[in-house]
Design a protein around this motif. Structure first.
Motif, PDB file in Angstrom:
ATOM      1  N   MET A   1       0.847  -1.170   0.000  1.00 50.94           N
ATOM      2  CA  MET A   1       0.000   0.000   0.000  1.00 50.94           C
ATOM      3  C   MET A   1       0.897   1.239   0.000  1.00 50.94           C
ATOM      4  O   MET A   1       1.802   1.368   0.797  1.00 50.94           O
ATOM      5  CB  MET A   1      -0.892  -0.028   1.244  1.00 50.94           C
ATOM      6  N   GLY A   2       0.600   2.172  -0.889  1.00 54.66           N
ATOM      7  CA  GLY A   2       1.397   3.382  -0.984  1.00 54.66           C
ATOM      8  C   GLY A   2       1.027   4.384   0.090  1.00 54.66           C
ATOM      9  O   GLY A   2       0.232   4.122   0.984  1.00 54.66           O
ATOM     10  N   ARG A   3       1.650   5.523  -0.011  1.00 56.09           N
ATOM     11  CA  ARG A   3       1.380   6.577   0.985  1.00 56.09           C
ATOM     12  C   ARG A   3      -0.066   7.040   0.934  1.00 56.09           C
ATOM     13  O   ARG A   3      -0.687   7.286   1.962  1.00 56.09           O
ATOM     14  CB  ARG A   3       2.302   7.758   0.737  1.00 56.09           C
ATOM     15  N   ILE A   4      -0.613   7.181  -0.278  1.00 55.00           N
ATOM     16  CA  ILE A   4      -1.997   7.647  -0.412  1.00 55.00           C
ATOM     17  C   ILE A   4      -2.950   6.593   0.137  1.00 55.00           C
ATOM     18  O   ILE A   4      -3.904   6.908   0.844  1.00 55.00           O
ATOM     19  CB  ILE A   4      -2.311   7.974  -1.885  1.00 55.00           C
ATOM     20  N   GLY A   5      -2.688   5.337  -0.148  1.00 53.56           N
ATOM     21  CA  GLY A   5      -3.530   4.266   0.372  1.00 53.56           C
ATOM     22  C   GLY A   5      -3.502   4.195   1.884  1.00 53.56           C
ATOM     23  O   GLY A   5      -4.514   3.916   2.528  1.00 53.56           O
ATOM     24  N   ALA A   6      -2.358   4.464   2.478  1.00 51.79           N
ATOM     25  CA  ALA A   6      -2.248   4.442   3.938  1.00 51.79           C
ATOM     26  C   ALA A   6      -3.039   5.593   4.551  1.00 51.79           C
ATOM     27  O   ALA A   6      -3.686   5.426   5.591  1.00 51.79           O
ATOM     28  CB  ALA A   6      -0.785   4.528   4.354  1.00 51.79           C
ATOM     29  N   LYS A   7      -3.006   6.753   3.902  1.00 49.92           N
ATOM     30  CA  LYS A   7      -3.775   7.885   4.416  1.00 49.92           C
ATOM     31  C   LYS A   7      -5.271   7.615   4.317  1.00 49.92           C
ATOM     32  O   LYS A   7      -6.026   7.939   5.223  1.00 49.92           O
ATOM     33  CB  LYS A   7      -3.419   9.162   3.664  1.00 49.92           C
ATOM     34  N   LEU A   8      -5.714   7.042   3.206  1.00 49.76           N
ATOM     35  CA  LEU A   8      -7.131   6.729   3.046  1.00 49.76           C
ATOM     36  C   LEU A   8      -7.580   5.647   4.024  1.00 49.76           C
ATOM     37  O   LEU A   8      -8.706   5.681   4.505  1.00 49.76           O
ATOM     38  CB  LEU A   8      -7.425   6.311   1.612  1.00 49.76           C
ATOM     39  N   ALA A   9      -6.721   4.700   4.310  1.00 49.79           N
ATOM     40  CA  ALA A   9      -7.067   3.646   5.263  1.00 49.79           C
ATOM     41  C   ALA A   9      -7.263   4.219   6.659  1.00 49.79           C
ATOM     42  O   ALA A   9      -8.075   3.705   7.434  1.00 49.79           O
ATOM     43  CB  ALA A   9      -5.974   2.577   5.275  1.00 49.79           C
ATOM     44  N   PHE A  10      -6.572   5.291   6.982  1.00 52.14           N
ATOM     45  CA  PHE A  10      -6.741   5.924   8.286  1.00 52.14           C
ATOM     46  C   PHE A  10      -8.152   6.486   8.437  1.00 52.14           C
ATOM     47  O   PHE A  10      -8.750   6.432   9.506  1.00 52.14           O
ATOM     48  CB  PHE A  10      -5.701   7.036   8.468  1.00 52.14           C
ATOM     49  N   TYR A  11      -8.717   7.065   7.357  1.00 58.29           N
ATOM     50  CA  TYR A  11     -10.023   7.699   7.414  1.00 58.29           C
ATOM     51  C   TYR A  11     -11.187   6.719   7.265  1.00 58.29           C
ATOM     52  O   TYR A  11     -12.333   7.082   7.510  1.00 58.29           O
ATOM     53  CB  TYR A  11     -10.143   8.775   6.333  1.00 58.29           C
TER      54      TYR A  11
END
Length: 54
Positions: free
Chosen positions: A1-11
């Motif tokens: 998972m990339g950086r963007i995917g990790a940020k979206l997973a947080f939300y």
């Protein structure tokens, strides 16, 4: 998972909360648009009554 995917997973756990807040504010906004007309026409109120209701 990339950086963007990790940020979206947080939300992701908060999405139902965001949706509930959105629809609650949408309901309040829709009723605020009609309340002055209801108070003035149906309840035979005056502008002070509209201000109290709002």
């Amino acid at each position: 998972m990339g950086r963007i995917g990790a940020k979206l997973a947080f939300y992701r756990p908060f999405l139902p909360l965001f949706g509930a807040i959105f629809f609650a504010l949408l309901g309040v906004g829709a009723s605020l648009a009609t309340l002055p007309f209801y108070v003035l026409d149906e309840l035979d109120g005056n502008k002070v009554g509209v201000g109290v209701v709002i």
